[in-house]
Design an enzyme around this catalytic site. Structure first.
Site, mmCIF file in Angstrom:
data_model
loop_
_atom_site.group_PDB
_atom_site.id
_atom_site.type_symbol
_atom_site.label_atom_id
_atom_site.label_comp_id
_atom_site.label_asym_id
_atom_site.label_seq_id
_atom_site.Cartn_x
_atom_site.Cartn_y
_atom_site.Cartn_z
ATOM 1 N N GLU A 227 -0.845 6.434 4.921
ATOM 2 C CA GLU A 227 -0.630 7.671 5.673
ATOM 3 C C GLU A 227 -1.965 8.341 6.008
ATOM 4 O O GLU A 227 -2.863 8.386 5.180
ATOM 5 C CB GLU A 227 0.231 8.643 4.841
ATOM 6 N N ASP B 292 4.582 0.083 1.443
ATOM 7 C CA ASP B 292 3.764 1.295 1.400
ATOM 8 C C ASP B 292 2.715 1.234 0.304
ATOM 9 O O ASP B 292 3.014 0.855 -0.838
ATOM 10 C CB ASP B 292 4.658 2.512 1.095
ATOM 11 N N GLU C 111 6.232 9.840 12.447
ATOM 12 C CA GLU C 111 7.362 10.541 11.807
ATOM 13 C C GLU C 111 7.436 12.005 12.233
ATOM 14 O O GLU C 111 6.452 12.750 12.119
ATOM 15 C CB GLU C 111 7.214 10.436 10.281
ATOM 16 N N ASP D 274 7.715 4.039 -0.020
ATOM 17 C CA ASP D 274 7.549 4.791 -1.274
ATOM 18 C C ASP D 274 8.658 5.837 -1.410
ATOM 19 O O ASP D 274 8.774 6.500 -2.439
ATOM 20 C CB ASP D 274 6.155 5.407 -1.384
ATOM 21 N N SER D 275 9.500 5.935 -0.380
ATOM 22 C CA SER D 275 10.731 6.728 -0.471
ATOM 23 C C SER D 275 11.615 6.248 -1.614
ATOM 24 O O SER D 275 12.554 6.940 -1.996
ATOM 25 C CB SER D 275 11.502 6.658 0.853
ATOM 26 N N LYS E 53 1.171 -0.245 4.508
ATOM 27 C CA LYS E 53 1.170 0.997 5.305
ATOM 28 C C LYS E 53 0.476 2.103 4.518
ATOM 29 O O LYS E 53 0.705 2.236 3.317
ATOM 30 C CB LYS E 53 2.609 1.392 5.643
HETATM 31 O O1 KIV Z 1 8.734 5.640 2.584
HETATM 32 C C1 KIV Z 1 9.413 5.480 3.606
HETATM 33 O O2 KIV Z 1 10.604 5.168 3.555
HETATM 34 C C2 KIV Z 1 8.765 5.695 4.888
HETATM 35 C C3 KIV Z 1 9.668 5.877 6.075
HETATM 36 C C4 KIV Z 1 10.193 7.270 6.048
HETATM 37 C C5 KIV Z 1 8.982 5.570 7.342
HETATM 38 O O3 KIV Z 1 7.591 5.755 4.980
#
Ligand code: KIV
Length: 266
Positions: free
Chosen positions: A117, A86, A184, A47-48, A115
């Site tokens: 969090e 994510d 992280e 989600d980055s 994924k």
């Molecule tokens: O969103 C992302 O790129 C991540 C990484 C920082 C692990 O979750």
């Protein structure tokens, strides 16, 4: 038919063989193909993307539609790597909503694992997803989706008590059924302790060299973007000459244990 040579059991087998796992983010088909051909084991559609693709300050603006779109793009380029996507902010407030969101990432985006969090507060959701046959990766330590609650992008688990909580959370997530864990921004000693305590593979980002593998945001590895570079990032373009060589250098450095070095760790 499984269209990927890298499966979740294969990642577990890599941990057992003490073979480092190489992970990187990608958001489009071209880079996904390049990463895949460079032998990257796990491609994370993070989600980055809200930050590095869309230019936002945080990941909180990334929507499920954004994630589905970019995951589908990446899926067209990735043939060998495991495709991890994510679940974005507020797409998993309940187990049922999490299952609906994950189903979109899998059905429409062709993700192979999702994924999310958080620690103990997520175990019910993890159990529910795993019960539906959905592979789940946990994410502990610095949680970008909780950046306001955490007070910034800060290293986690520096004190004994918070380190103990993180270790317990990792064990609880494993017990709930996660098949992989992203850790992280925690001290390297804690990264190693959690990695040793778990049977599942642990992929670190700013969590030291003792993890079972490493992940970076692709743009960071390529030295792109302005502003202060986080300590855990290394610019692999410097001295590489071209992008494929930079990606190969990263993969090699992870596999031979030279990345992350002490200067990239906390
Ligand atoms: O969103 C992302 O790129 C991540 C990484 C920082 C692990 O979750």
């Amino acid at each position: 038919m499984i269209n990927s040579a890298i499966t979740i059991p294969e990642l577990a087998a890599m941990k057992a063989r003490d073979e480092k796992i190489v992970a990187l983010t990608a958001y489009d088909a071209t880079f996904a193909q390049l990463l895949d051909e460079s032998g990257v084991d796990v491609i994370l559609v993070g989600d980055s993307l809200g930050m590095v693709i869309q230019g936002h300050e945080t990941t909180l603006t990334t929507t499920l539609d954004d994630m589905v779109y970019h995951t589908r793009c990446v899926a067209r380029g990735a043939k060998r790597a495991l495709l991890l996507a994510d679940l974005p902010f507020m797409s998993y407030p309940t187990p049922e909503r999490a299952a609906e969101s994950a189903a979109r990432l899998i059905r429409e985006g062709h993700a192979q694992m999702v994924k999310l969090e958080g620690g103990r507060s997520r175990t019910e959701t993890v159990r529910f997803l795993v019960g539906q046959g959905i592979p789940v990766c946990g994410h502990l330590g610095l949680l970008p989706q909780s950046v306001y609650q955490m007070g910034g992008y800060l290293v986690q688990g520096r004190e004994d008590r918070s380190a103990q909580t993180l270790l317990e959370d990792a064990l609880l997530l494993q017990e709930a059924g996660v098949g992989l864990l992203v850790l992280e921004c925690v001290p390297a000693t804690l990264g190693e302790e959690i990695t040793r305590a778990l049977d599942i593979p642990v992929i670190g980002i700013g969590a030291g060299a003792g993890c079972d593998g490493q992940v970076l945001v692709l743009h960071d590895l390529l030295g792109l973007g302005s502003g202060k570079r986080p300590r855990f990032v290394k610019d692999f373009m410097a001295g590489a000459g071209d992008i494929p060589s930079a990606i190969l250098a990263y993969a090699q450095a992870v596999r031979n244990g030279s990345f992350p070095a002490k200067e990239h760790s906390f």
